[in-house]
Design a protein around this motif. Structure first.
Motif, mmCIF file in Angstrom:
data_model
loop_
_atom_site.group_PDB
_atom_site.id
_atom_site.type_symbol
_atom_site.label_atom_id
_atom_site.label_comp_id
_atom_site.label_asym_id
_atom_site.label_seq_id
_atom_site.Cartn_x
_atom_site.Cartn_y
_atom_site.Cartn_z
ATOM 1 N N VAL A 1 -12.371 0.403 10.644
ATOM 2 C CA VAL A 1 -11.736 1.446 9.843
ATOM 3 C C VAL A 1 -10.447 1.782 10.564
ATOM 4 N N GLU A 2 -9.312 1.419 9.949
ATOM 5 C CA GLU A 2 -8.032 1.485 10.648
ATOM 6 C C GLU A 2 -6.973 2.163 9.793
ATOM 7 N N LEU A 3 -6.118 2.937 10.458
ATOM 8 C CA LEU A 3 -5.045 3.649 9.782
ATOM 9 C C LEU A 3 -3.951 2.678 9.340
ATOM 10 N N ILE A 4 -3.511 2.814 8.078
ATOM 11 C CA ILE A 4 -2.308 2.116 7.626
ATOM 12 C C ILE A 4 -1.097 2.905 8.116
ATOM 13 N N ALA A 5 -0.967 4.127 7.594
ATOM 14 C CA ALA A 5 0.099 5.065 7.945
ATOM 15 C C ALA A 5 -0.409 6.453 7.591
ATOM 16 N N PRO A 6 0.165 7.504 8.188
ATOM 17 C CA PRO A 6 -0.338 8.849 7.883
ATOM 18 C C PRO A 6 -0.318 9.168 6.389
ATOM 19 N N GLU A 7 0.682 8.678 5.653
ATOM 20 C CA GLU A 7 0.785 8.981 4.226
ATOM 21 C C GLU A 7 -0.177 8.157 3.379
ATOM 22 N N PHE B 1 0.817 -1.214 0.000
ATOM 23 C CA PHE B 1 0.000 0.000 0.000
ATOM 24 C C PHE B 1 0.856 1.273 0.000
ATOM 25 N N GLY B 2 2.109 1.164 -0.412
ATOM 26 C CA GLY B 2 2.976 2.333 -0.456
ATOM 27 C C GLY B 2 3.711 2.497 0.856
ATOM 28 N N PHE B 3 3.265 3.429 1.679
ATOM 29 C CA PHE B 3 3.786 3.571 3.035
ATOM 30 C C PHE B 3 3.013 2.586 3.917
ATOM 31 N N ASP B 4 3.661 1.478 4.251
ATOM 32 C CA ASP B 4 2.953 0.397 4.919
ATOM 33 C C ASP B 4 3.092 0.450 6.433
ATOM 34 N N LEU B 5 2.135 -0.196 7.093
ATOM 35 C CA LEU B 5 2.250 -0.521 8.510
ATOM 36 C C LEU B 5 3.034 -1.818 8.592
ATOM 37 N N ASP C 1 3.355 12.233 20.438
ATOM 38 C CA ASP C 1 3.974 13.551 20.317
ATOM 39 C C ASP C 1 3.850 14.114 18.912
ATOM 40 N N GLY C 2 3.751 13.234 17.916
ATOM 41 C CA GLY C 2 3.700 13.705 16.537
ATOM 42 C C GLY C 2 2.309 13.784 15.946
ATOM 43 N N GLY C 3 1.273 13.504 16.707
ATOM 44 C CA GLY C 3 -0.084 13.553 16.182
ATOM 45 C C GLY C 3 -0.891 12.361 16.639
ATOM 46 N N GLY C 4 -1.991 12.119 15.968
ATOM 47 C CA GLY C 4 -2.847 11.018 16.398
ATOM 48 C C GLY C 4 -3.792 10.568 15.302
ATOM 49 N N PHE C 5 -4.678 9.671 15.659
ATOM 50 C CA PHE C 5 -5.663 9.137 14.724
ATOM 51 C C PHE C 5 -6.783 8.493 15.527
ATOM 52 N N VAL C 6 -7.898 8.202 14.845
ATOM 53 C CA VAL C 6 -9.026 7.512 15.447
ATOM 54 C C VAL C 6 -9.388 6.320 14.571
ATOM 55 N N ASN C 7 -9.352 5.132 15.157
ATOM 56 C CA ASN C 7 -9.834 3.920 14.491
ATOM 57 C C ASN C 7 -11.206 3.551 15.042
ATOM 58 N N ARG D 1 -0.273 1.451 22.445
ATOM 59 C CA ARG D 1 -0.143 0.867 21.105
ATOM 60 C C ARG D 1 1.192 1.324 20.541
ATOM 61 N N VAL D 2 1.906 0.425 19.863
ATOM 62 C CA VAL D 2 3.126 0.779 19.141
ATOM 63 C C VAL D 2 2.933 0.397 17.686
ATOM 64 N N ASN D 3 3.008 1.397 16.791
ATOM 65 C CA ASN D 3 2.961 1.160 15.353
ATOM 66 C C ASN D 3 4.360 1.329 14.775
ATOM 67 N N ARG D 4 4.726 0.426 13.883
ATOM 68 C CA ARG D 4 6.013 0.532 13.183
ATOM 69 C C ARG D 4 5.713 0.717 11.701
ATOM 70 N N TYR D 5 6.083 1.886 11.179
ATOM 71 C CA TYR D 5 5.796 2.253 9.806
ATOM 72 C C TYR D 5 7.034 2.069 8.934
ATOM 73 N N ILE D 6 6.814 1.803 7.633
ATOM 74 C CA ILE D 6 7.891 1.788 6.656
ATOM 75 C C ILE D 6 7.884 3.143 5.958
ATOM 76 N N ASP D 7 8.972 3.926 6.125
ATOM 77 C CA ASP D 7 8.982 5.288 5.590
ATOM 78 C C ASP D 7 9.469 5.300 4.141
ATOM 79 N N GLY D 8 9.645 6.515 3.588
ATOM 80 C CA GLY D 8 10.037 6.670 2.189
ATOM 81 C C GLY D 8 11.421 6.165 1.868
ATOM 82 N N GLN D 9 12.258 5.959 2.875
ATOM 83 C CA GLN D 9 13.607 5.401 2.679
ATOM 84 C C GLN D 9 13.649 3.906 3.017
ATOM 85 N N ASN D 10 12.483 3.295 3.096
ATOM 86 C CA ASN D 10 12.364 1.863 3.417
ATOM 87 C C ASN D 10 12.930 1.544 4.790
#
Length: 229
Positions: free
Chosen positions: A212-218, A119-123, A192-198, A145-154
Motif C-alpha cells: 500500500v503505497e502513496l502516489i501523491a498527497p492529492e 492518476f491525476g497528480f502522479d508520482l 518538512d511538509g508532512g509525511g506518510f506511511v507505506n 527517500r526522494v519522491n518527485r511529484y507532478i503538481d497542478g502546473q505539470n
C-alpha cells in the motif's frame, strides 16, 4: 481522483463497443483480455455516466488468474475503491512498467512503486534504493527517500524524506486460490511538509507480494497485489 484523459462521449462509445465484442460465449475474449476489459469497465464507468461497473475484484476468478498468460497485478485505487488489473509492458534497467487497457500505468523496482502515469497528480519518479536495502536487511532507521511529484502546473517537485522501516507482524495473504505467508513492514516517512506511511508484505524469499503505497498527497494511495508472478 478520477481520470480525465478521456471525454464522456468517447468513454461511453468505447465501453459500448467493448461490451458488444465481449458478449456471448462463442466470441468470448481470452482470459487476459477479460481481465483487461474488467479494468476498462471499472475505469470508465463514471465517465460514461453509467452505474458503477463491477470492478476487477468482482470479475476475477481463481481460474482466470491461474490461466493468465502473463504476470498480473490487481491495483486498487484507495480514494475511489476501484480495482484495476495491470499486465507488464516492458523492463528497462531493472524497472518494470505495468499498464492497464486505458493506458494508465505503474513503474516498479524491486517490487516498490517508483512512478505512476494517469492518476491525476502522479508520482513522476522515486529514489528507493535505500528502502529496498532496508527491506532486505529486516528494517532500518533514517532511510532516505526522494519522491518527485507532478503538481497542478505539470511541474516536477522533489521532496526528500527520512523514513523508519520496521517489521510489524506476520500475515497470510489469501486471494483467488493463492495463499502466501508474509512478513509485513511499515515505512514511516517524514519531511518538512508532512509525511506518510507505506506498507509492504514480503514472502519468505523477500519478494514484495502486496504493498500500500502513496502516489501523491492529492491522489492518495494504491493497494498493489501481485496475483501472478
Amino acid at each position: 481522483m478520477t481520470l480525465t484523459r478521456w471525454s464522456r462521449p468517447f468513454a461511453a462509445l468505447l465501453l459500448a463497443a467493448l461490451a458488444a465484442c465481449s458478449g456471448g460465449t462463442e466470441n468470448a475474449p481470452p482470459a487476459n483480455d477479460k481481465l483487461l476489459f474488467a479494468a476498462l469497465q471499472s475505469r470508465f464507468a463514471g465517465l460514461a455516466g453509467e452505474e458503477p461497473a463491477a470492478d476487477a475484484r468482482e470479475v476475477l476468478t481463481p481460474a482466470m488468474v491461474a490461466g493468465s498468460p502473463t504476470p498480473l497485478l490487481l491495483v486498487v485505487v484507495q480514494e475511489t475503491d476501484i480495482g484495476l488489473t495491470m499486465v507488464p509492458r516492458a523492463v528497462k534497467l531493472g524497472t518494470e512498467q505495468w499498464r492497464d487497457i486505458s493506458g494508465g500505468g505503474l513503474f516498479r523496482r524491486n517490487g516498490i512503486l517508483v512512478g505512476t502515469r494517469g492518476f491525476g497528480f502522479d508520482l513522476h519518479t522515486a529514489d528507493v534504493a535505500p528502502l529496498a536495502a532496508a527491506l532486505r536487511a529486516g528494517g532500518g532507521e533514517d532511510v532516505e527517500r526522494v519522491n518527485r511529484y507532478i503538481d497542478g502546473q505539470n511541474q516536477i517537485v522533489a521532496v526528500q524524506f527520512l523514513c523508519s522501516v520496521r517489521p510489524v507482524g506476520q500475515e497470510r495473504l489469501s486471494y483467488f486460490g493463492v495463499n502466501i505467508d508474509t512478513t509485513v513492514y511499515e515505512e514511516d516517512c517524514v519531511s518538512d511538509g508532512g509525511g506518510f506511511v507505506n506498507r509492504y508484505w514480503l514472502d519468505a524469499g523477500g519478494t514484495v507480494r502486496r504493498s500500500v503505497e502513496l502516489i501523491a498527497p492529492e491522489s492518495g494511495s494504491l493497494d498493489v497485489i501481485v496475483l501472478k508472478v
